[in-house]
Design a protein around this motif. Structure first.
Motif, PDB file in Angstrom:
ATOM      1  N   UNK A 154      -6.356  -4.491  28.860  1.00  0.00           N
ATOM      2  CA  UNK A 154      -7.689  -4.895  28.410  1.00  0.00           C
ATOM      3  C   UNK A 154      -8.249  -6.016  29.271  1.00  0.00           C
ATOM      4  N   UNK A 155      -7.383  -6.784  29.915  1.00  0.00           N
ATOM      5  CA  UNK A 155      -7.833  -7.852  30.794  1.00  0.00           C
ATOM      6  C   UNK A 155      -8.282  -7.307  32.149  1.00  0.00           C
ATOM      7  N   UNK A 156      -7.633  -6.269  32.622  1.00  0.00           N
ATOM      8  CA  UNK A 156      -7.858  -5.790  33.981  1.00  0.00           C
ATOM      9  C   UNK A 156      -9.158  -5.016  34.140  1.00  0.00           C
TER      10      UNK A 156
ATOM     11  N   UNK B 118     -18.191   1.512  25.794  1.00  0.00           N
ATOM     12  CA  UNK B 118     -19.004   2.635  26.241  1.00  0.00           C
ATOM     13  C   UNK B 118     -19.960   2.183  27.341  1.00  0.00           C
ATOM     14  N   UNK B 119     -20.565   3.167  27.984  1.00  0.00           N
ATOM     15  CA  UNK B 119     -21.542   2.864  29.016  1.00  0.00           C
ATOM     16  C   UNK B 119     -22.673   2.012  28.422  1.00  0.00           C
ATOM     17  N   UNK B 120     -23.058   0.988  29.166  1.00  0.00           N
ATOM     18  CA  UNK B 120     -24.076   0.075  28.693  1.00  0.00           C
ATOM     19  C   UNK B 120     -23.536  -1.128  27.959  1.00  0.00           C
ATOM     20  N   UNK B 121     -22.227  -1.106  27.643  1.00  0.00           N
ATOM     21  CA  UNK B 121     -21.608  -2.221  26.919  1.00  0.00           C
ATOM     22  C   UNK B 121     -20.817  -3.132  27.855  1.00  0.00           C
ATOM     23  N   UNK B 122     -20.891  -2.846  29.138  1.00  0.00           N
ATOM     24  CA  UNK B 122     -20.189  -3.695  30.101  1.00  0.00           C
ATOM     25  C   UNK B 122     -20.990  -3.714  31.402  1.00  0.00           C
ATOM     26  N   UNK B 123     -20.711  -4.746  32.216  1.00  0.00           N
ATOM     27  CA  UNK B 123     -21.417  -4.894  33.482  1.00  0.00           C
ATOM     28  C   UNK B 123     -20.421  -4.784  34.626  1.00  0.00           C
ATOM     29  N   UNK B 124     -20.744  -3.997  35.656  1.00  0.00           N
ATOM     30  CA  UNK B 124     -19.835  -3.876  36.811  1.00  0.00           C
ATOM     31  C   UNK B 124     -19.634  -5.226  37.492  1.00  0.00           C
ATOM     32  N   UNK B 125     -18.520  -5.333  38.220  1.00  0.00           N
ATOM     33  CA  UNK B 125     -18.279  -6.555  38.982  1.00  0.00           C
ATOM     34  C   UNK B 125     -19.199  -6.610  40.211  1.00  0.00           C
TER      35      UNK B 125
ATOM     36  N   UNK C 287     -18.725  -6.076  43.125  1.00  0.00           N
ATOM     37  CA  UNK C 287     -18.513  -4.993  44.083  1.00  0.00           C
ATOM     38  C   UNK C 287     -18.918  -3.640  43.517  1.00  0.00           C
ATOM     39  N   UNK C 288     -19.445  -3.658  42.291  1.00  0.00           N
ATOM     40  CA  UNK C 288     -19.879  -2.430  41.662  1.00  0.00           C
ATOM     41  C   UNK C 288     -18.799  -1.683  40.917  1.00  0.00           C
ATOM     42  N   UNK C 289     -17.600  -2.253  40.803  1.00  0.00           N
ATOM     43  CA  UNK C 289     -16.477  -1.585  40.148  1.00  0.00           C
ATOM     44  C   UNK C 289     -16.267  -2.050  38.727  1.00  0.00           C
ATOM     45  N   UNK C 290     -15.273  -1.456  38.086  1.00  0.00           N
ATOM     46  CA  UNK C 290     -14.979  -1.780  36.696  1.00  0.00           C
ATOM     47  C   UNK C 290     -13.821  -2.753  36.554  1.00  0.00           C
ATOM     48  N   UNK C 291     -13.237  -3.168  37.660  1.00  0.00           N
ATOM     49  CA  UNK C 291     -12.116  -4.099  37.605  1.00  0.00           C
ATOM     50  C   UNK C 291     -12.606  -5.509  37.277  1.00  0.00           C
ATOM     51  N   UNK C 292     -11.865  -6.203  36.448  1.00  0.00           N
ATOM     52  CA  UNK C 292     -12.177  -7.595  36.128  1.00  0.00           C
ATOM     53  C   UNK C 292     -11.525  -8.464  37.207  1.00  0.00           C
ATOM     54  N   UNK C 293     -12.288  -8.771  38.231  1.00  0.00           N
ATOM     55  CA  UNK C 293     -11.733  -9.466  39.393  1.00  0.00           C
ATOM     56  C   UNK C 293     -11.226 -10.852  39.018  1.00  0.00           C
TER      57      UNK C 293
END
Length: 640
Positions: free
Chosen positions: A322-324, A331-338, A340-346
């Motif tokens: 859940x951290x990574x 769901x889509x719209x409930x999070x913002x990409x990093x 770099x445009x990815x889903x990883x929590x840098x």
């Protein structure tokens, strides 16, 4: 061991917090919190707290009758920190911070517990407690000296996972305290042959039913079971008995309770922005903002504090998956990409790597375990090779597949046979731990015993089979309390294990079986020396799905142990198994032994047949009992 190296009697300066603001401070507990000390010969306590948006901060407590405004704090330069020395405040006194923020038109006052508190009052109270700065008198230096060697590759790791409040209770239903647990729990765990005891979170938390996973006090052992000094005694006693202590630690999310970290200075400070963005959809907790350097310093300091102050031997980091990922359970719209445009929590990835580097550099031999439920690459690879730097990763794939097979009716198991064998396709991609944890015996999942189908005899045989397969499969081991006695009730944090079960021979047999498994695991090099290498395991027969039988060999230099497991509820008389070499074999572990609750041990031929069978040079013909598990050791070659 000193709790702090910085003199708390000295006033703080903004320069003290440069590393804190850079995300590199790992000893924040020396700067913030409540520190008993003397100034100008007067005994008292220095209070300090980070609240950068606050307009005014007061410290209030039992020492000033909780009077608002009695002890205003002063800013420490531009550090966003507030400080006050209050004469006469001694260890044991309760306190909170009154934080005033907002604007003249819309003032806001919040009353907060100390994020750096080293002790707290018992729930439902929410105040922090001034803790003594006196060092514990440790007697475990020999244990600490040997810790790096015990953490090396090929060392057996067998963990008893326990929730301190529900392992055993007093006759009146109250908790055992840390000292009583040291006297009762720890000898019990050591007698069963476990190498470590893992504690569900003992950092302070307001809600019993969260099991400690919704933390408010990241530096305070929960007051449910006693004082910080009592907890130190518990760890010292574990080390005296030869047990490592693993702390379940929760740096990914925190309790949403208002007296805690939530909107600490009137707006999000520790959490990831405004709700609902900050709220974790699975647990209702608040997610830490890993992009904020001060939050990283806070969490790194928390990890160091438990290891340094309480000599903890390992941290099990909760909910790493859940951290990574920014989109974890969203769901889509409930999070913002990093960026770099990815889903990883840098930010979280950088934090976990910094955690691994800090722990391994400062505390050789202290281990890190990741509860990581996905196929994230390199969880246990070194950070300088691009990995996260953990020492072990929970193998939840093995757990899910194995429990699915063993909870299925035996006649369905041939179709599920590949689930038993699939784990070996990835077993050595990481350093794995095999968990049968608390999560598998709650929320209508049923205890391990009750997952087993069939008659009473088949349930006991099935549990012995499950445990035997686990202890001889590559990977460290973890068993939640109650599994060793064949607990029949789902775990309830408000109760106790059903110790009356041990009045029944079959349940005593399960406990003897767990002890025997731990003893064999520690004694037999083949069961652990090459646990994390492909050279340590070889299938003898992986294809007999029709009979639901598996056989394999565990290897070590000059050592081999053979395992055959019948996952069918039918006996397999005259069953021929391929062996790696001819010679005489003796039983290491036989789940049919009456000492463990079985009907009788498997009768072994004097020696293996020298015959080409399944492309192996030898074979044994055995009468396999239903749901039987057998481990053999080759004692001599064909010459006898």
């Amino acid at each position: 061991m000193r709790q702090t190296s910085r003199d708390p009697s000295s006033p703080l300066a903004a320069a003290d917090f440069e590393r804190f603001h850079a995300g590199r401070e790992t000893a924040l507990y020396e700067l913030l919190g409540a520190h008993p000390c003397e100034r100008d010969g007067v005994a008292g306590t220095r209070f300090s707290v980070w609240a950068p948006r606050a307009r005014i901060v007061h410290v209030t407590g039992s020492f000033n009758d909780w009077e608002a405004g009695a002890d205003p704090m002063a800013r420490v330069g531009d550090a966003g920190v507030w400080e006050r020395f209050v004469p006469g405040v001694l260890p044991g006194d309760l306190y909170k911070f009154q934080v005033y923020s907002g604007t003249d038109d819309a003032p806001l006052t919040v009353e907060k517990a100390d994020p750096m508190a080293r002790a707290a009052e018992l729930r439902p109270g929410t105040a922090s407690r001034v803790a003594s700065g006196a060092p514990h008198i440790w007697t475990d230096n020999a244990w600490l000296d040997g810790r790096p060697e015990r953490a090396g590759p090929g060392i057996p790791v067998s963990i008893y996972e326990v929730h301190l409040g529900s392992w055993r209770r007093r006759p009146d239903g109250t908790w055992l305290d840390y000292r009583a647990l040291a006297a009762e729990l720890l000898p019990y765990v050591a007698d069963l042959g476990f190498t470590h005891v893992e504690l569900l979170p003992v950092a302070e938390h307001p809600y019993d039913a969260s099991w400690g996973y919704q933390t408010t006090g990241y530096f305070a052992p929960t007051s449910r079971y006693g004082t910080p000094e009592d907890f130190a005694h518990f760890v010292n006693e574990a080390h005296r008995l030869g047990l490592g202590v693993i702390l379940d630690w929760v740096p990914g999310h925190f309790a949403p309770d208002l007296p805690g970290l939530r909107e600490f200075d009137g707006a999000p400070l520790y959490e990831l922005g405004e709700e609902p963005r900050a709220r974790h959809p699975d647990w209702g907790t608040l997610v830490f903002d890993f992009a904020r350097p001060e939050v990283v310093s806070f969490l790194l300091s928390g990890a160091r504090y438990w290891i340094e102050r309480y000599r903890i031997d390992a941290l099990r980091v909760d909910a790493v998956a859940s951290m990574l990922r920014l989109d974890y359970s969203r769901d889509e719209g409930e999070w913002e990409p990093n960026e770099e445009g990815g889903r990883e929590n840098l930010g979280a990835i950088a934090f976990l790597k910094a955690l691994a580097d800090m722990v391994h550099e400062r505390f050789p031999g202290v281990l890190l375990f990741a509860e990581e439920s996905t196929a994230w690459p390199g969880a246990t690879a070194p950070t300088d090779e691009g990995g996260l730097g953990f020492d072990f990763k929970w193998n939840l794939g093995w757990m899910n597949d194995t429990l699915r097979v063993l909870s299925a009716a035996p006649e369905r198991r041939p179709a599920l046979h590949s689930r038993l064998t699939f784990s070996m396709h990835y077993a050595h991609t990481e350093r794995h731990l095999l968990p049968l944890s608390h999560d598998e015996v709650v929320h209508l999942k049923r205890p391990l015993m009750e997952k087993m189908p069939g008659s009473e005899e088949e349930k006991f045989a099935g549990l012995r089979l499950l445990l035997g397969y686990m202890w001889t499969h590559p990977g460290a081991k973890l068993l939640f309390m109650g599994g060793e006695i064949g607990e029949r009730r789902e775990w309830n944090e408000a109760g106790s294990l059903d110790w009356a079960l041990l009045n029944e021979p079959a349940h005593r047999g399960i406990r003897r079986w767990v002890r025997a498994l731990n003893q064999a695991y520690a004694r037999e090099p083949a069961l652990h020396a090459l646990d994390h290498s492909t050279e340590g395991f070889e299938w003898m027969d992986v294809h007999d799905a029709r009979h639901s039988v598996l056989s394999y060999v565990r290897w070590a230099p000059g050592w081999d142990d053979f395992v055959v497991a019948n996952f069918s509820a039918s006996a397999r008389p005259g069953y021929r198994v391929a062996l790696p070499a001819p010679g005489a074999y003796t039983a290491l572990l036989d789940s049919g032994d009456p000492a463990f609750g079985g009907r009788g041990p498997v009768e072994l031929p004097k020696a293996a047949e020298e015959i080409d069978y399944l492309r192996r040079p030898a074979a044994l013909t055995l009468d396999l009992p239903p749901l039987g598990f057998l481990a053999l050791h080759r004692t001599s070659g064909p010459e006898g």
